[in-house]
Design a protein around this motif. Structure first.
Motif, short mmCIF file in Angstrom:
data_model
loop_
_atom_site.label_atom_id
_atom_site.label_comp_id
_atom_site.label_asym_id
_atom_site.label_seq_id
_atom_site.Cartn_x
_atom_site.Cartn_y
_atom_site.Cartn_z
N ILE A 423 0.84 -1.20 0.00
CA ILE A 423 0.00 0.00 0.00
C ILE A 423 0.88 1.25 0.00
N ALA A 424 1.97 1.21 0.76
CA ALA A 424 2.90 2.34 0.76
C ALA A 424 3.43 2.61 -0.65
N ALA A 431 1.33 9.75 -5.08
CA ALA A 431 1.95 11.04 -4.76
C ALA A 431 2.76 11.56 -5.94
N GLN A 432 3.47 10.69 -6.63
CA GLN A 432 4.24 11.11 -7.80
C GLN A 432 3.33 11.62 -8.90
N ALA A 433 2.18 10.93 -9.09
CA ALA A 433 1.22 11.38 -10.11
C ALA A 433 0.67 12.76 -9.76
N ALA A 440 -5.64 12.16 -13.23
CA ALA A 440 -6.32 10.92 -13.63
C ALA A 440 -5.58 9.70 -13.08
N ALA A 441 -4.25 9.72 -13.19
CA ALA A 441 -3.47 8.58 -12.68
C ALA A 441 -3.57 8.49 -11.16
N ALA A 442 -3.54 9.66 -10.47
CA ALA A 442 -3.66 9.66 -9.02
C ALA A 442 -5.00 9.10 -8.58
N ASP A 443 -6.08 9.53 -9.27
CA ASP A 443 -7.41 9.03 -8.93
C ASP A 443 -7.53 7.54 -9.21
N ALA A 444 -6.85 7.08 -10.27
CA ALA A 444 -6.93 5.65 -10.62
C ALA A 444 -6.32 4.80 -9.51
N PRO A 460 -3.48 16.64 6.80
CA PRO A 460 -2.35 17.58 6.81
C PRO A 460 -1.01 16.89 7.01
N GLN A 461 -1.05 15.73 7.63
CA GLN A 461 0.20 14.98 7.85
C GLN A 461 0.52 14.04 6.68
N GLY A 462 -0.31 14.04 5.64
CA GLY A 462 -0.10 13.16 4.50
C GLY A 462 -1.22 12.15 4.39
N PRO A 463 -1.20 11.30 3.35
CA PRO A 463 -2.29 10.33 3.18
C PRO A 463 -2.23 9.25 4.25
N ARG A 464 -3.39 8.81 4.71
CA ARG A 464 -3.48 7.68 5.63
C ARG A 464 -4.52 6.73 5.07
N TRP A 465 -4.35 5.45 5.38
CA TRP A 465 -5.26 4.45 4.83
C TRP A 465 -5.83 3.58 5.94
#
Length: 471
Positions: A423-424, A431-433, A440-444, A460-465
């Motif tokens: 997942i990381a 994040a690169q997209a 579109a690539a990020a949403d995919a 605010p601290q970044g994406p979490r899952w």
């Protein structure tokens, strides 16, 4: 307030006073190993694990014995049906049971004896019963030995039944009995049963009856008298009634408290392999419900209440747990995991009141609401204290999301580290997209993770899952 437990023998809630100050001996009737465990069996393990954890928090040294029955009529029937040694069936199911308990974060017992390892102790108890006039060898040449129900005036006290109203004990033919209600202590060898399922004895080659097994193992590991005997409500009669009678008739004071848990039914019927309605951990996993969520489902009901299983109720419990888990994860990201904190007075009072986990969970949810409000307000001091308190309560129930049992470190959770890494990697690609404005690539990437049951939240601290259901 001291711990109070419902004692089946007294039919009332009693103050818990251990036999020896600072120490508690607990015996839990474990599984008969004719088949793998279903989720009804596993409720027992979780219920008594919560009791054990509460005793440990109270400062007691707990000797917790949970047996397995690896020789029994049902196991021998399976052996004949499958053409396998009885012991191979029992051992295979014992391994599945142990793995299931690990998956549910049930602490290992102090010792887990097998019935077949305690034949000498059974012989000693049977000989004492014969000497005291409470048991007799059958005179029909079968090699059977029976407990004489009529010789023990207190018989029926635990289940509150009169012996006059009881039917014949169905564990052996009536032909060798003085009274049809007498039950088998030792079963002589039969020509139509497996040839390797017998041991020598003073009364002839044979095997133990079901009830004498637990009396012998209680005696061996907890002594003549111990504190708590546990098991399902379905064991009160005849199993626990017979254990109590034969143990006391042999001169053992036996259990001071009888603590029974309610059963898990499905469509109003007891869950069982023979009824074709047994659901196991693999089935729960197929629903997308994790073991920690199943454990929360068990804990949400009072241990003495019946749980009538439904998929909707299980999913509702999973959603409730995920809300708690979400707070713990967000708070830990904000202020660090910290240490377990103090327990709220309301939680302690609920647990001391016959392990009222449903009331205890109400206190937990209130704490989580306060913690979420503190997160929103940016009040890190309150976030830290509520997180510590919530984790302490969750630890008692065995469902702390930050416990290594759930975050990785063995058994069925070994893949957690692999999943984290994968997942990381996906989030790094997202994040690169985003950095190159390829929306579109990020949403995919996000949509593919959602299809796999992984929900991504930008903070605010970044994406979490988190693991969650699709909308």
């Amino acid at each position: 307030m001291t711990l109070r437990l419902y004692d089946t023998a007294a039919r009332s809630v009693r103050d818990f006073v251990p036999r020896e100050a600072g120490k508690v001996g607990v015996y839990l009737c474990g599984l008969t190993l004719q088949a793998p465990p279903h989720i009804g069996h596993l409720r027992s393990g979780v219920n008594y694990d919560v009791l054990r954890r509460w005793l440990l928090v109270a400062g007691y040294e707990v000797r917790f014995i949970r047996n397995v029955t690896d020789i029994d009529d049902k196991i021998l029937t399976k052996a004949q049906e499958q053409g396998r040694p009885f012991w191979s069936i029992a051992y295979a199911n014992e391994l599945v049971l142990a793995e299931s308990y690990r998956a549910l974060n049930v602490l290992p017992p102090t010792y887990e004896p097998r019935a077949t390892g305690h034949i000498p102790e059974m012989h000693e108890l049977i000989a004492a019963l014969i000497a005291e006039g409470h048991a007799y060898p059958a005179t029909d040449g079968s090699g059977d030995v029976y407990f004489d129900v009529g010789s023990w005036p207190a018989y029926g006290a635990l289940s509150r039944q009169s012996p006059d109203d009881m039917q014949s004990a169905g564990d052996a033919p009536d032909r060798g009995k003085r009274d049809p209600r007498d039950f088998a202590l030792w079963k002589g060898a039969k020509p139509d049963e497996p040839a390797d399922a017998y041991w020598p004895s003073p009364w002839g080659r044979g095997r133990p009856g079901w009830h004498i097994e637990c009396s012998a193992m209680c005696w061996r590991y907890l002594g003549p008298e111990f504190d708590i005997h546990g098991g399902g409500l379905d064991l009160i009669f005849p199993h626990h009634e017979n254990e109590l009678a034969q143990s006391q008739a042999a001169g053992l004071p036996f259990a001071r408290y009888w603590v029974h848990h309610g059963l898990l039914s499905i469509d109003g019927a007891k869950m069982g392999k023979s009824l074709g309605n047994a659901l196991d951990l693999a089935y729960v996993d197929s629903l997308g419900v994790r073991p920690v969520e199943l454990r929360y489902y068990y804990a949400a009901a009072h241990y003495r209440s019946r749980i009538d299983y439904s998929e909707a109720a299980l999913r509702e419990a999973a959603v409730a747990y995920r809300r708690i888990e979400g707070f713990v994860q967000r708070a830990a990201e904000r202020v660090g995991p910290g240490l377990l904190g103090g327990l709220p007075a309301g939680f302690v009072a609920a647990m001391d009141d016959d392990l009222n986990t449903s009331a205890a969970l109400a206190v937990l949810h209130e704490t989580v609401r306060d913690g979420n409000a503190a997160l929103t307000a940016g009040d890190d001091v309150t976030v830290r204290t509520t997180l510590a308190s919530a984790r302490a309560m969750l630890d008692i129930l065995g469902v702390d999301p930050l416990d290594p049992a759930w975050t990785g470190g063995g058994g069925v959770n070994d893949l957690r580290g692999v999943v984290d890494s994968l997942i990381a990697l996906a989030l790094e690609q997202r994040a690169q997209a985003r950095s190159r404005k390829d929306w579109a690539a990020a949403d995919a990437v996000r949509d593919q993770l959602k299809q796999a049951g992984v929900l991504v939240e930008d903070t605010p601290q970044g994406p979490r899952w988190t693991i969650g259901e699709q909308d």
